[in-house]
Design a protein around this motif. Structure first.
Motif, PDB file in Angstrom:
ATOM      1  N   PHE A 185       0.849  -1.227   0.113  1.00 52.49           N
ATOM      2  CA  PHE A 185      -0.029  -0.043  -0.032  1.00 52.49           C
ATOM      3  C   PHE A 185       0.964   1.106  -0.083  1.00 52.49           C
ATOM      4  O   PHE A 185       2.121   1.113   0.178  1.00 52.49           O
ATOM      5  CB  PHE A 185      -0.928   0.076   1.173  1.00 52.49           C
ATOM      6  N   GLU A 186       0.345   2.458  -0.398  1.00 52.24           N
ATOM      7  CA  GLU A 186       1.167   3.323  -0.783  1.00 52.24           C
ATOM      8  C   GLU A 186       0.863   4.286   0.558  1.00 52.24           C
ATOM      9  O   GLU A 186      -0.203   4.553   1.031  1.00 52.24           O
ATOM     10  CB  GLU A 186       1.093   4.109  -1.774  1.00 52.24           C
ATOM     11  N   VAL A 187       2.047   4.880   1.181  1.00 49.51           N
ATOM     12  CA  VAL A 187       1.934   5.957   2.196  1.00 49.51           C
ATOM     13  C   VAL A 187       2.741   7.114   1.590  1.00 49.51           C
ATOM     14  O   VAL A 187       4.096   7.038   1.517  1.00 49.51           O
ATOM     15  CB  VAL A 187       2.508   5.681   3.649  1.00 49.51           C
ATOM     16  N   TRP A 188       2.207   8.133   1.303  1.00 50.17           N
ATOM     17  CA  TRP A 188       2.881   9.188   0.895  1.00 50.17           C
ATOM     18  C   TRP A 188       4.017   9.965   1.950  1.00 50.17           C
ATOM     19  O   TRP A 188       3.753   9.772   3.200  1.00 50.17           O
ATOM     20  CB  TRP A 188       2.256  10.625   0.362  1.00 50.17           C
ATOM     21  N   GLU A 189       5.192  10.061   1.684  1.00 50.03           N
ATOM     22  CA  GLU A 189       6.368  10.591   2.351  1.00 50.03           C
ATOM     23  C   GLU A 189       5.487  11.651   3.415  1.00 50.03           C
ATOM     24  O   GLU A 189       5.964  11.512   4.505  1.00 50.03           O
ATOM     25  CB  GLU A 189       7.434  11.230   1.531  1.00 50.03           C
ATOM     26  N   GLU A 190       5.004  12.620   3.115  1.00 51.31           N
ATOM     27  CA  GLU A 190       4.222  13.460   3.886  1.00 51.31           C
ATOM     28  C   GLU A 190       3.547  13.190   4.956  1.00 51.31           C
ATOM     29  O   GLU A 190       3.079  13.864   6.016  1.00 51.31           O
ATOM     30  CB  GLU A 190       3.723  15.048   3.230  1.00 51.31           C
ATOM     31  N   ASN A 191       3.036  11.819   4.807  1.00 54.12           N
ATOM     32  CA  ASN A 191       1.941  11.296   5.712  1.00 54.12           C
ATOM     33  C   ASN A 191       2.844  10.084   6.711  1.00 54.12           C
ATOM     34  O   ASN A 191       2.080   9.605   7.392  1.00 54.12           O
ATOM     35  CB  ASN A 191       0.950  10.493   4.976  1.00 54.12           C
ATOM     36  N   TRP A 192       4.037   9.958   6.333  1.00 55.80           N
ATOM     37  CA  TRP A 192       4.735   8.678   6.789  1.00 55.80           C
ATOM     38  C   TRP A 192       4.779   8.935   8.449  1.00 55.80           C
ATOM     39  O   TRP A 192       4.587   7.958   9.244  1.00 55.80           O
ATOM     40  CB  TRP A 192       6.124   8.531   6.422  1.00 55.80           C
ATOM     41  N   GLU A 193       5.106  10.031   9.118  1.00 56.06           N
ATOM     42  CA  GLU A 193       5.252  10.342  10.467  1.00 56.06           C
ATOM     43  C   GLU A 193       3.904  10.107  11.033  1.00 56.06           C
ATOM     44  O   GLU A 193       3.658   9.380  12.172  1.00 56.06           O
ATOM     45  CB  GLU A 193       5.719  11.612  10.927  1.00 56.06           C
ATOM     46  N   LEU A 194       2.585  10.648  10.348  1.00 53.53           N
ATOM     47  CA  LEU A 194       1.253  10.529  10.780  1.00 53.53           C
ATOM     48  C   LEU A 194       0.909   8.880  10.997  1.00 53.53           C
ATOM     49  O   LEU A 194       0.468   8.488  11.903  1.00 53.53           O
ATOM     50  CB  LEU A 194       0.366  11.097   9.745  1.00 53.53           C
ATOM     51  N   TRP A 195       1.564   8.115   9.899  1.00 47.82           N
ATOM     52  CA  TRP A 195       1.332   6.711   9.762  1.00 47.82           C
ATOM     53  C   TRP A 195       1.745   5.924  10.946  1.00 47.82           C
ATOM     54  O   TRP A 195       1.371   5.149  11.722  1.00 47.82           O
ATOM     55  CB  TRP A 195       1.747   6.157   8.276  1.00 47.82           C
ATOM     56  N   LEU A 196       3.166   6.345  11.195  1.00 48.07           N
ATOM     57  CA  LEU A 196       3.898   5.749  12.367  1.00 48.07           C
ATOM     58  C   LEU A 196       3.252   6.055  13.698  1.00 48.07           C
ATOM     59  O   LEU A 196       3.226   5.137  14.625  1.00 48.07           O
ATOM     60  CB  LEU A 196       5.599   6.047  12.322  1.00 48.07           C
ATOM     61  N   PHE A 197       2.706   7.265  13.708  1.00 48.96           N
ATOM     62  CA  PHE A 197       2.019   7.562  15.123  1.00 48.96           C
ATOM     63  C   PHE A 197       0.740   6.898  15.122  1.00 48.96           C
ATOM     64  O   PHE A 197       0.473   6.383  16.318  1.00 48.96           O
ATOM     65  CB  PHE A 197       1.628   9.127  15.227  1.00 48.96           C
ATOM     66  N   PHE A 198       0.007   6.699  14.182  1.00 50.57           N
ATOM     67  CA  PHE A 198      -1.209   6.070  14.008  1.00 50.57           C
ATOM     68  C   PHE A 198      -0.738   4.497  14.583  1.00 50.57           C
ATOM     69  O   PHE A 198      -1.762   3.808  15.565  1.00 50.57           O
ATOM     70  CB  PHE A 198      -2.027   5.810  12.707  1.00 50.57           C
ATOM     71  N   LEU A 199       0.157   3.776  14.224  1.00 51.76           N
ATOM     72  CA  LEU A 199       0.686   2.722  14.629  1.00 51.76           C
ATOM     73  C   LEU A 199       1.025   2.405  16.072  1.00 51.76           C
ATOM     74  O   LEU A 199       0.800   1.480  16.669  1.00 51.76           O
ATOM     75  CB  LEU A 199       1.827   1.950  13.704  1.00 51.76           C
ATOM     76  N   ALA A 200       1.404   3.458  16.544  1.00 52.90           N
ATOM     77  CA  ALA A 200       1.841   3.443  17.942  1.00 52.90           C
ATOM     78  C   ALA A 200       0.516   3.797  18.828  1.00 52.90           C
ATOM     79  O   ALA A 200       0.329   3.380  19.994  1.00 52.90           O
ATOM     80  CB  ALA A 200       2.944   4.967  18.252  1.00 52.90           C
ATOM     81  N   ALA A 201      -0.437   4.467  18.250  1.00 51.06           N
ATOM     82  CA  ALA A 201      -1.666   4.737  19.052  1.00 51.06           C
ATOM     83  C   ALA A 201      -2.804   3.942  18.738  1.00 51.06           C
ATOM     84  O   ALA A 201      -3.882   4.048  19.507  1.00 51.06           O
ATOM     85  CB  ALA A 201      -2.150   6.426  18.501  1.00 51.06           C
ATOM     86  N   GLN A 202      -2.445   3.010  17.825  1.00 55.05           N
ATOM     87  CA  GLN A 202      -3.656   2.073  17.916  1.00 55.05           C
ATOM     88  C   GLN A 202      -3.751   1.061  19.007  1.00 55.05           C
ATOM     89  O   GLN A 202      -4.910   0.306  18.980  1.00 55.05           O
ATOM     90  CB  GLN A 202      -3.354   1.113  16.676  1.00 55.05           C
ATOM     91  N   THR A 203      -3.145   1.085  20.133  1.00 51.50           N
ATOM     92  CA  THR A 203      -3.681   0.366  21.370  1.00 51.50           C
ATOM     93  C   THR A 203      -4.823   1.225  22.217  1.00 51.50           C
ATOM     94  O   THR A 203      -5.305   0.630  22.988  1.00 51.50           O
ATOM     95  CB  THR A 203      -2.534   0.370  22.260  1.00 51.50           C
ATOM     96  N   GLN A 204      -5.060   2.235  21.489  1.00 51.18           N
ATOM     97  CA  GLN A 204      -6.175   3.367  21.982  1.00 51.18           C
ATOM     98  C   GLN A 204      -7.611   3.072  21.687  1.00 51.18           C
ATOM     99  O   GLN A 204      -8.310   3.942  21.410  1.00 51.18           O
ATOM    100  CB  GLN A 204      -5.702   4.679  22.179  1.00 51.18           C
TER     101      GLN A 204
ATOM    102  N   GLY B 105      -6.704   8.932  25.089  1.00 52.81           N
ATOM    103  CA  GLY B 105      -5.662   8.098  25.211  1.00 52.81           C
ATOM    104  C   GLY B 105      -4.548   8.414  24.045  1.00 52.81           C
ATOM    105  O   GLY B 105      -3.423   8.326  24.237  1.00 52.81           O
ATOM    106  N   VAL B 106      -4.935   8.902  22.927  1.00 60.07           N
ATOM    107  CA  VAL B 106      -4.150   9.004  21.575  1.00 60.07           C
ATOM    108  C   VAL B 106      -3.660  10.237  21.983  1.00 60.07           C
ATOM    109  O   VAL B 106      -2.182  10.410  21.750  1.00 60.07           O
ATOM    110  CB  VAL B 106      -5.093   9.342  20.429  1.00 60.07           C
ATOM    111  N   GLU B 107      -4.217  11.178  22.739  1.00 54.44           N
ATOM    112  CA  GLU B 107      -3.430  12.218  23.405  1.00 54.44           C
ATOM    113  C   GLU B 107      -2.417  12.053  24.253  1.00 54.44           C
ATOM    114  O   GLU B 107      -1.267  12.668  24.039  1.00 54.44           O
ATOM    115  CB  GLU B 107      -4.181  13.474  23.941  1.00 54.44           C
ATOM    116  N   SER B 108      -2.482  11.035  24.953  1.00 52.54           N
ATOM    117  CA  SER B 108      -1.366  10.559  26.078  1.00 52.54           C
ATOM    118  C   SER B 108      -0.285   9.977  25.268  1.00 52.54           C
ATOM    119  O   SER B 108       0.909  10.374  25.487  1.00 52.54           O
ATOM    120  CB  SER B 108      -1.791   9.728  26.841  1.00 52.54           C
ATOM    121  N   VAL B 109      -0.587   9.010  24.138  1.00 48.64           N
ATOM    122  CA  VAL B 109       0.671   8.455  23.359  1.00 48.64           C
ATOM    123  C   VAL B 109       1.336   9.498  22.787  1.00 48.64           C
ATOM    124  O   VAL B 109       2.587   9.591  22.759  1.00 48.64           O
ATOM    125  CB  VAL B 109      -0.016   7.655  22.306  1.00 48.64           C
TER     126      VAL B 109
END
Length: 123
Positions: free
Chosen positions: A38-57, A77-81
């Motif tokens: 799947f494609e993740v645009w470079e400008e969205n990569w940090e957002l994607w990594l953050f979503f992966l970190a926050a998906q415990t919420q 919880g996302v804000e805490s992450v």
């Protein structure tokens, strides 16, 4: 690792070992998507990594005898992450709409999987 993330971690008292652990986790997140195209645009990569970190919420609701169903993210919880990972409130606000779009896409995918698993009912 993003310098702002490391600075945020250090501000909260992270040790060198803590920083290294996050570096490794971020590398694992990047590796975990290998093999799935799947494609993740470079400008969205940090957002994607953050979503992966926050998906415990995720918030779940029990369906009685059925399995628990994912119903949406706990954005407190996302804000805490974000805080733990050194993401600024301003950056989180900038990502808010995109995070909700990802959330809705995951919920839609869950519904599609549930429909495929449902046994065919005969009238």
């Amino acid at each position: 690792m993003d310098p702002a993330l490391e600075a945020g971690m250090r501000a909260f008292g992270a040790t060198d070992a803590d920083v290294e652990k996050v570096r490794q986790e971020r590398g694992s997140a990047e590796k975990s998507v290998q093999g799935v195209e799947f494609e993740v645009w470079e400008e969205n990569w940090e957002l994607w990594l953050f979503f992966l970190a926050a998906q415990t919420q995720w918030n779940y609701v029990s369906g009685g005898l059925g399995p628990a169903v994912r119903v949406g993210m706990n954005f407190t919880g996302v804000e805490s992450v974000a805080r733990i990972r050194g993401i600024s409130g301003q950056q989180l606000q900038a990502w808010a709409e995109d995070l909700q779009s990802i959330e809705l896409a995951v919920l839609q995918a869950d519904r599609e999987v549930a429909l495929k698993r449902r046994p065919n009912k005969r009238a």
